[in-house]
Design a protein around this motif. Structure first.
Motif, PDB file in Angstrom:
ATOM      1  N   GLY A   5      46.749  36.090  36.918  1.00 54.71           N
ATOM      2  CA  GLY A   5      46.933  36.919  35.738  1.00 54.71           C
ATOM      3  C   GLY A   5      46.500  38.358  35.941  1.00 54.71           C
ATOM      4  N   GLU A   6      47.092  39.223  35.144  1.00 54.40           N
ATOM      5  CA  GLU A   6      46.732  40.644  35.091  1.00 54.40           C
ATOM      6  C   GLU A   6      46.206  40.935  33.700  1.00 54.40           C
ATOM      7  OE1 GLU A   6      50.269  42.771  36.105  1.00 54.40           O
ATOM      8  OE2 GLU A   6      50.186  42.137  38.195  1.00 54.40           O
ATOM      9  N   HIS A   7      45.314  41.907  33.608  1.00 57.46           N
ATOM     10  CA  HIS A   7      44.667  42.225  32.340  1.00 57.46           C
ATOM     11  C   HIS A   7      44.778  43.718  32.064  1.00 57.46           C
ATOM     12  CE1 HIS A   7      43.055  38.179  32.628  1.00 57.46           C
ATOM     13  NE2 HIS A   7      42.764  38.473  33.887  1.00 57.46           N
ATOM     14  N   ALA A   8      44.987  44.055  30.811  1.00 55.42           N
ATOM     15  CA  ALA A   8      45.108  45.459  30.410  1.00 55.42           C
ATOM     16  C   ALA A   8      43.743  46.112  30.239  1.00 55.42           C
ATOM     17  CB  ALA A   8      45.898  45.561  29.106  1.00 55.42           C
ATOM     18  N   ASP A   9      42.691  45.310  30.144  1.00 49.97           N
ATOM     19  CA  ASP A   9      41.361  45.806  29.839  1.00 49.97           C
ATOM     20  C   ASP A   9      40.341  45.241  30.831  1.00 49.97           C
ATOM     21  OD1 ASP A   9      38.734  45.004  28.007  1.00 49.97           O
ATOM     22  OD2 ASP A   9      39.522  46.996  27.594  1.00 49.97           O
ATOM     23  N   PHE A  10      39.393  46.063  31.250  1.00 46.66           N
ATOM     24  CA  PHE A  10      38.358  45.646  32.195  1.00 46.66           C
ATOM     25  C   PHE A  10      37.556  44.463  31.669  1.00 46.66           C
ATOM     26  CE2 PHE A  10      33.812  46.006  33.301  1.00 46.66           C
ATOM     27  CZ  PHE A  10      33.892  45.682  34.643  1.00 46.66           C
ATOM     28  N   LEU A  11      37.089  44.535  30.421  1.00 45.93           N
ATOM     29  CA  LEU A  11      36.253  43.469  29.880  1.00 45.93           C
ATOM     30  C   LEU A  11      37.021  42.161  29.740  1.00 45.93           C
ATOM     31  CD1 LEU A  11      34.050  45.382  27.301  1.00 45.93           C
ATOM     32  CD2 LEU A  11      33.440  44.570  29.586  1.00 45.93           C
ATOM     33  N   GLU A  12      38.307  42.243  29.513  1.00 47.03           N
ATOM     34  CA  GLU A  12      39.155  41.047  29.474  1.00 47.03           C
ATOM     35  C   GLU A  12      39.140  40.349  30.847  1.00 47.03           C
ATOM     36  OE1 GLU A  12      43.848  40.750  29.183  1.00 47.03           O
ATOM     37  OE2 GLU A  12      42.976  41.606  27.367  1.00 47.03           O
ATOM     38  N   ALA A  13      39.202  41.129  31.911  1.00 49.76           N
ATOM     39  CA  ALA A  13      39.145  40.564  33.270  1.00 49.76           C
ATOM     40  C   ALA A  13      37.768  39.952  33.548  1.00 49.76           C
ATOM     41  CB  ALA A  13      39.479  41.639  34.300  1.00 49.76           C
ATOM     42  N   VAL A  14      36.706  40.591  33.072  1.00 48.34           N
ATOM     43  CA  VAL A  14      35.355  40.037  33.234  1.00 48.34           C
ATOM     44  C   VAL A  14      35.258  38.695  32.503  1.00 48.34           C
ATOM     45  CG1 VAL A  14      32.906  40.354  32.670  1.00 48.34           C
ATOM     46  CG2 VAL A  14      34.233  42.269  33.569  1.00 48.34           C
ATOM     47  N   GLU A  15      35.781  38.633  31.288  1.00 44.77           N
ATOM     48  CA  GLU A  15      35.769  37.386  30.526  1.00 44.77           C
ATOM     49  C   GLU A  15      36.532  36.288  31.258  1.00 44.77           C
ATOM     50  OE1 GLU A  15      37.217  38.112  26.574  1.00 44.77           O
ATOM     51  OE2 GLU A  15      35.603  39.519  26.142  1.00 44.77           O
ATOM     52  N   ARG A  16      37.597  36.649  31.934  1.00 39.95           N
ATOM     53  CA  ARG A  16      38.387  35.674  32.687  1.00 39.95           C
ATOM     54  C   ARG A  16      37.555  35.051  33.812  1.00 39.95           C
ATOM     55  NH1 ARG A  16      40.420  31.703  33.596  1.00 39.95           N
ATOM     56  NH2 ARG A  16      42.386  31.366  34.633  1.00 39.95           N
ATOM     57  N   ILE A  17      36.718  35.879  34.470  1.00 41.49           N
ATOM     58  CA  ILE A  17      35.839  35.361  35.523  1.00 41.49           C
ATOM     59  C   ILE A  17      34.857  34.359  34.925  1.00 41.49           C
ATOM     60  CG2 ILE A  17      33.980  35.957  37.135  1.00 41.49           C
ATOM     61  CD1 ILE A  17      35.460  38.675  37.523  1.00 41.49           C
ATOM     62  N   VAL A  18      34.263  34.699  33.796  1.00 44.59           N
ATOM     63  CA  VAL A  18      33.284  33.812  33.150  1.00 44.59           C
ATOM     64  C   VAL A  18      33.949  32.502  32.730  1.00 44.59           C
ATOM     65  CG1 VAL A  18      31.738  33.559  31.161  1.00 44.59           C
ATOM     66  CG2 VAL A  18      31.828  35.731  32.421  1.00 44.59           C
ATOM     67  N   LEU A  19      35.135  32.567  32.145  1.00 46.28           N
ATOM     68  CA  LEU A  19      35.852  31.352  31.739  1.00 46.28           C
ATOM     69  C   LEU A  19      36.216  30.503  32.953  1.00 46.28           C
ATOM     70  CD1 LEU A  19      38.224  32.716  28.958  1.00 46.28           C
ATOM     71  CD2 LEU A  19      36.247  31.215  28.675  1.00 46.28           C
ATOM     72  N   ASP A  20      36.656  31.144  34.025  1.00 52.59           N
ATOM     73  CA  ASP A  20      37.023  30.420  35.234  1.00 52.59           C
ATOM     74  C   ASP A  20      35.798  29.747  35.859  1.00 52.59           C
ATOM     75  OD1 ASP A  20      39.406  29.984  37.101  1.00 52.59           O
ATOM     76  OD2 ASP A  20      37.832  30.655  38.479  1.00 52.59           O
ATOM     77  N   LEU A  21      34.680  30.436  35.824  1.00 49.57           N
ATOM     78  CA  LEU A  21      33.444  29.877  36.366  1.00 49.57           C
ATOM     79  C   LEU A  21      33.043  28.622  35.609  1.00 49.57           C
ATOM     80  CD1 LEU A  21      31.105  30.332  38.383  1.00 49.57           C
ATOM     81  CD2 LEU A  21      29.961  31.625  36.586  1.00 49.57           C
ATOM     82  N   ALA A  22      33.260  28.609  34.302  1.00 51.25           N
ATOM     83  CA  ALA A  22      32.896  27.460  33.476  1.00 51.25           C
ATOM     84  C   ALA A  22      33.760  26.241  33.779  1.00 51.25           C
ATOM     85  CB  ALA A  22      33.015  27.838  32.007  1.00 51.25           C
ATOM     86  N   THR A  23      34.952  26.449  34.318  1.00 49.78           N
ATOM     87  CA  THR A  23      35.844  25.324  34.599  1.00 49.78           C
ATOM     88  C   THR A  23      35.788  24.876  36.060  1.00 49.78           C
ATOM     89  OG1 THR A  23      37.734  26.789  35.049  1.00 49.78           O
ATOM     90  CG2 THR A  23      37.435  26.006  32.772  1.00 49.78           C
ATOM     91  N   HIS A  24      35.042  25.559  36.900  1.00 52.09           N
ATOM     92  CA  HIS A  24      34.945  25.167  38.317  1.00 52.09           C
ATOM     93  C   HIS A  24      33.550  24.725  38.658  1.00 52.09           C
ATOM     94  CE1 HIS A  24      38.798  27.226  38.764  1.00 52.09           C
ATOM     95  NE2 HIS A  24      38.961  26.380  39.753  1.00 52.09           N
TER      96      HIS A  24
END
Length: 83
Positions: A64-83
């Motif tokens: 995925g691509e994100h329009a906002d920096f904080l959105e990309a940071v949130e994606r890392i946190v969500l991904d970490l929670a599922t791995h």
């Protein structure tokens, strides 16, 4: 989960810039965000962000691509929670 990230964008060899993302209380990166930019002649600069998680000694792209920096940071946190 409390997180923090680098203050400055660090240049990469591929022309992007990155900020590492950390879990609060540790100095170990949990991922990084890449800043991508394109500029068409006579046009405005277009920016987008991608996220990568730190896994087994390397950064692994998160889809995925994100329009906002904080959105990309949130994606890392969500991904970490599922791995």
């Amino acid at each position: 989960m409390s997180i923090y990230y680098d203050d400055a964008w660090l240049p990469s060899l591929d022309g992007t810039h990155t900020k590492r993302v950390y879990r609060h209380g540790t100095a170990i990166a949990i991922g990084r965000v890449r800043l991508w930019q394109t500029c068409d002649e006579g046009e405005l600069t277009h920016e987008w962000f991608t996220a990568e998680r730190w896994e087994a000694g390397r950064y692994v792209p998160i889809q995925g691509e994100h329009a906002d920096f904080l959105e990309a940071v949130e994606r890392i946190v969500l991904d970490l929670a599922t791995h």
